[in-house]
Design a protein around this motif. Structure first.
Motif: not given
Length: 284
Positions: A135-152
């Motif tokens: 199934v899709s492992g995507a979720r909010p605030y996550c990148t496609p490669d499986g880490v937190g989608a966070v900017l500085k």
């Protein structure tokens, strides 16, 4: 006794009270409680589960269903993650104590040890669970490669002049090409990004297919249960690997589902060990 000095009489009275309370609370009470507990089969010994004359686990303590390399055994339902020691260690019971604001990884510089944020742990677990279950492992605030989608973002206040995807190590391609007209960079281990403004990016995912208990540990780290939703996500894989009809596996899930406590507290849950043992039991 009445001729003894007052202080000595009080000391002797205190000693008698100590001896009586020690006997009652340290000997009589534990023996009585243990004796009563033994009237309930298995409860006094940790609710141990036996199979073919050997102990295979406890109905009250979770366990992993993985191979020697730590990979999930595909023929079994998987438990939720555990932060207790190396996993489900009763001597190290507890949570990770990481909260929702823990979103930035500490990337390891050469010769140093890094630290994975709670957000990246959740993203990595969701991606792995999605791959395992198809199934899709995507979720909010996550990148496609499986880490937190966070900017500085720099500077912390004002018009951005620099943006870094702090959980994606170079030469990875940042999950976002640009932020407010500024090209997004990948992160470099050892570089200090503390001065930047933390900007979590939700992304376009509105609904996660992998349930929350598949990516987060319980408070004790010993929970033997998973949600019905997580069990249902795993059912097609288990049925396929065992060559069983899906409806048969779903029926076993229903049989091993416990309802809400007192009818209204909590949510229905599935005991993973008991469900896996039922799968191994020959059909009569």
């Amino acid at each position: 006794m009445n001729r003894l000095p007052g202080p000595l009489r009080r000391l002797l009275a205190a000693l008698r009270a100590l001896l009586v309370l020690t006997l009652v609370t340290g000997v009589v009470y534990p023996l009585a409680v243990t004796g009563l507990a033994r009237l309930l089969p298995g409860r006094a010994d940790g609710s141990l589960v036996q199979r073919d004359g050997r102990t295979v686990g406890s109905a009250l303590v979770g366990q992993s269903f993985t191979d020697a390399a730590g990979h999930p055994v595909r023929t079994y339902f998987q438990s939720r993650p555990s932060a207790a020691g190396d996993g489900y260690d009763p001597l190290a019971t507890g949570a990770s104590n990481l909260g929702p604001e823990d979103v930035v990884d500490v990337l390891p510089a050469p010769g140093e040890k890094g630290r994975t944020s709670l957000l990246t742990q959740v993203c990595a677990r969701s991606r792995a669970a999605g791959e395992l279950e198809g199934v899709s492992g995507a979720r909010p605030y996550c990148t496609p490669d499986g880490v937190g989608a966070v900017l500085k973002v720099f500077p912390a206040v004002g018009v951005p002049v620099r943006a870094v995807s702090v959980n994606q190590v170079c030469p990875a391609t940042p999950f976002l090409a640009a932020y407010r007209g500024v090209k997004v960079e990948c992160a470099r281990p050892g570089e200090d990004y503390a001065a930047g403004r933390t900007v979590p990016v939700r992304g376009s995912v509105t609904r996660a297919e992998v349930p929350a208990d598949a990516v987060t540990a319980s408070g004790s780290g010993l929970d033997p249960h998973i949600s019905v939703a997580y069990a249902e996500v795993q059912a097609p894989r288990v049925a396929k690997e065992r060559g069983l009809p899906l409806r048969r596996v779903e029926e076993l899930i229903r049989r091993h589902t416990t309802g809400r406590s007192l009818g209204f507290m909590g949510e229905p849950v599935v005991n993973v060990l008991e469900l896996n043992l039922a799968l191994d039991r020959p059909r009569g």
